[in-house]
Design an enzyme around this catalytic site. Sequence first.
Site, mmCIF file in Angstrom:
data_model
loop_
_atom_site.group_PDB
_atom_site.id
_atom_site.type_symbol
_atom_site.label_atom_id
_atom_site.label_comp_id
_atom_site.label_asym_id
_atom_site.label_seq_id
_atom_site.Cartn_x
_atom_site.Cartn_y
_atom_site.Cartn_z
ATOM 1 N N GLY A 1 1.046 -0.899 0.045
ATOM 2 C CA GLY A 1 0.056 -0.223 0.554
ATOM 3 C C GLY A 1 0.806 0.701 0.255
ATOM 4 O O GLY A 1 1.757 1.278 -0.029
ATOM 5 N N ASN A 2 -0.094 2.727 0.066
ATOM 6 C CA ASN A 2 0.789 3.251 0.863
ATOM 7 C C ASN A 2 0.368 4.574 1.150
ATOM 8 O O ASN A 2 -0.908 4.084 1.918
ATOM 9 C CB ASN A 2 0.990 4.051 -1.061
ATOM 10 C CG ASN A 2 -0.370 4.804 -1.784
ATOM 11 O OD1 ASN A 2 -0.790 5.522 -0.527
ATOM 12 N ND2 ASN A 2 -0.394 3.920 -2.819
#
Length: 404
Positions: A213-214
Site C-alpha cells: 500500500g502507500n
Amino acid sequence: MSVLSGKKVLLGVTAGIAAYKTANLVRLFIKSGAEVKVIMTPASKDFITPLTLSTLSKNPVHSTFYDKEEEENELWNNHVDLGLWADIMIIAPATANTLSKMTNGTCDNLLLATYLSAKCPVYFAPAMDLDMYKHPSTKNSLDKLQSYGNVMIPATSGELASGLVGEGRMAEPEDIVSFITNDILSTLPLKGKKILITAGPTYEAIDPVRFIGNHSSGKMGFEIAKTAANLGAEVFLVSGPSFQKVNHSLIHRIDVKSAEDMYIACHKYFADVDVAILAAAVADYKPKNIATQKIKKKDAALTIELEPTKDILKSLGEIKKHQLLIGFALETNNEVENAKSKIERKKLDLIVLNSLRDEGAGFATDTNKINIIDVDFNQNVFELKSKKEVSKDIINEIINKLYA
Ligand code: CTP
C-alpha cells in the site's frame, strides 16, 4: 449533508395562526445543519412564544429594537447586524400586513427594519385567509416583492383557520425547506453535472493478510468531492481504503481495495459523467500471484514478483468523449516536464502537480501546494494552502474549463 448545512438562516415570524408551525420549521433548519436566529413581530408572540423558538433555535429571539434586561441597561438589537449576518432570510408566515409594509419600505418594527437591511436572498411564505389572499392589494404586494428579487414560496389550498376552504395556507415547513434547498441548488454552478473522483491509496494483496500500500490518506480527493457537491455536482467518489468520512446527499461513496477494483468502478461510471478527477494514489505494481495461504516465515530471502497494475487514468483518456479528464502528478524532480508529458500520454485536460520538494505538499498532510497545468501548458501556481482551500482552486479551474 444538506446544502443548508452551515448556512445562517434568519427566520422572521409575523402574526398569523400559521406561526405555530414555525417551531417545526426551526427544527427542520437545525436538523439540516443550519444556524438559525429568529425575529418576531410583537403581535406574533400571541401565536407562539419566543421561549419555544429560542429553545429550538438555540439563540435568543428578538422582537423589539432593544431588550429591557434591567431598567437602565437596555440592549440594542442591531437590525443592520442581523440583516448582514444572514445567508438566507425567510419570512414565514408572511401576513398581508407585513407584505404590504415590506412593499412600501415601512420599518416600524425590528423584523421590517432587518428585512430592509438584509443583503442576502429573502424568501417569504404568505399565509392568510382566502379573500385576503385574493385581494388586489395583496396580489400587488406579492408581485412587487418578487419584482424586488424576493422569492415567494406560494401559499397552498386547503382548510383555513376561518373554517373556509381555499388558497392562503402557508406552505408546510417540510415544503418550505425543500423549496429553499432546491432554489439554492438551482443557482449552483455545478448543478446537473456528474463528477467521478478517485481518492486514497490502493491495497495490492500479497497473501490473505498482507498487502502493498502507500501513505495516501484520501484527504485531497475527499475535499474535492465535498467542494464539488457543495456546488451542486452529483459525485461518484471511488475510494481506496481510507479513514476519511463523508456525509453529503450528493456524494455516492464507492469503497474499493485494489487498483483492479478501482479500474472496474471507474469504468462503470465514466461514460455517464461530465468530469473525472483522479486523485487516488494507485499502486503501479501488484504481486503477480496472490498466495492463497499466509506466507510462512523462512530463513531465506523472499522475492515477490510484481507486475504492473492497469493505468486507470490512461485507460479513461483513451475512451473519453465529452468528459473533462483531470489527473494528479506527484513528482520529486523535473516536475513540470514530467507533468506535461503525462498530459500528452494520458490525454488529460488538466493536471494537478505537487512536488515532494515543496514542504507541506503531497501525502498525509493537511496542506498542499499545487500547480495546475492545462493542455496548452499554461501554468497556474498556487500558494501552500489547506487541502480544503486547494480543492476550491481545483474546482474553480474546472468550472472555468466547463463553461469556457
Ligand atoms: N493513476 C491511475 N492508475 C494507475 C496509476 C496512476 O489512474 N495505475 C493516476 C493517479 O490517480 C494520478 C495519475 O495517474 O492521477 C498520476 O499517477 P503517477 O503515478 O504519478 O503517474 P505514472 O503514470 O505512474 O507515472 P510515473 O510513475 O512515471 O510518475
